[in-house]
Design an enzyme around this catalytic site. Sequence first.
Site, PDB file in Angstrom:
ATOM      1  N   SER A  38      45.086  39.290  38.338  1.00 27.68           N
ATOM      2  CA  SER A  38      45.771  38.705  39.486  1.00 27.68           C
ATOM      3  C   SER A  38      47.072  38.029  39.061  1.00 27.68           C
ATOM      4  O   SER A  38      47.951  38.682  38.521  1.00 27.68           O
ATOM      5  CB  SER A  38      44.821  37.734  40.196  1.00 27.68           C
ATOM      6  OG  SER A  38      45.244  37.467  41.506  1.00 27.68           O
ATOM      7  N   ASP A 183      41.486  42.905  44.119  1.00 25.41           N
ATOM      8  CA  ASP A 183      41.775  41.905  43.091  1.00 25.41           C
ATOM      9  C   ASP A 183      40.738  41.909  41.958  1.00 25.41           C
ATOM     10  O   ASP A 183      39.536  41.887  42.200  1.00 25.41           O
ATOM     11  CB  ASP A 183      41.792  40.523  43.758  1.00 25.41           C
ATOM     12  CG  ASP A 183      42.457  39.454  42.922  1.00 25.41           C
ATOM     13  OD1 ASP A 183      42.008  39.215  41.805  1.00 25.41           O
ATOM     14  OD2 ASP A 183      43.440  38.858  43.408  1.00 25.41           O
TER      15      ASP A 183
END
Length: 295
Positions: A38, A183
């Site tokens: 991320s 993610d």
Amino acid sequence: MLIDGVFSGGGLKGFALVGAYQVLEEKGYRFKRVAGTSAGAILAGFIAAGFSSKEIESMLNELDVLTFLDPRKPMLPIPFMKWINLYWRLGLYQGKSLENWFLEKLAIKGVYTFSDLQPGVLKLVASDLTNGKMMVLPDDLENYGISASSFPVARALRMSCGIPFFFEPVRLKVGSGDTIVVDGGVLSNFPMWIFDNGNKERPVLGIKLSRSSDELSGHQIDNGLQLFEALFSTMKNAHDERYISRKHEKNIIFIPVDDYSATQFDLTEEMKDDLLEKGKSRTIQFLKTWGKYFI
């Protein structure tokens, strides 16, 4: 001194990672290999592309993060249409603006695909929800019948930081269907394990956007929202916390950023500066004793 680096996720709190990188660079540390999830993937990608900490800070200072919020235009001008889009598109925002920003900035250094980087220098974590497994990019792309060398780095970054429900997931065309990727923090928000192959050529330094285990307090759960937050936090951290031990904590810079949200897109300049300073101060403190713990 050459080291390897691993950076945690944390959304907009990732400004603190840049502050840490600035101090490390000033003290003469250089990263040979980098990995992240991320927000940490973004920093890792820029470092691998050859950006200095000052260049990254300059890019972020010029950036209006609100431009990343790119909802699809509703077919009907009705307020609840965005929730219908969320149901069908699986995210409030397309994420195209975010990916285009990655593409534009990486192009400055002539980086478009993984073939433009040294082999093994960059590893990013994403989550394959279709098959229920973690992806390490670019390593695992071959398992999907995708050429790793020709895969865009900007797309890999977009995959790693696709916050569920917030950004639409990336759909990889695999065979006759789609593979839904979100993610990497869903499965490993801090992949400190990624360079642990038994042969450590260099010290591996981790930078984690949280407090250390000694500083952490338990979750307070009095309502459904707090239950969801505790559930998601436990889910994304359980795999990594099992790996991190007292031994590994000696090689991790912990940056407490509890006052900020991962999706706080209304960060002011003062808030950005505060996050940068938190990263700097924790790193300066850490480096006072780190040298004796090289293992």
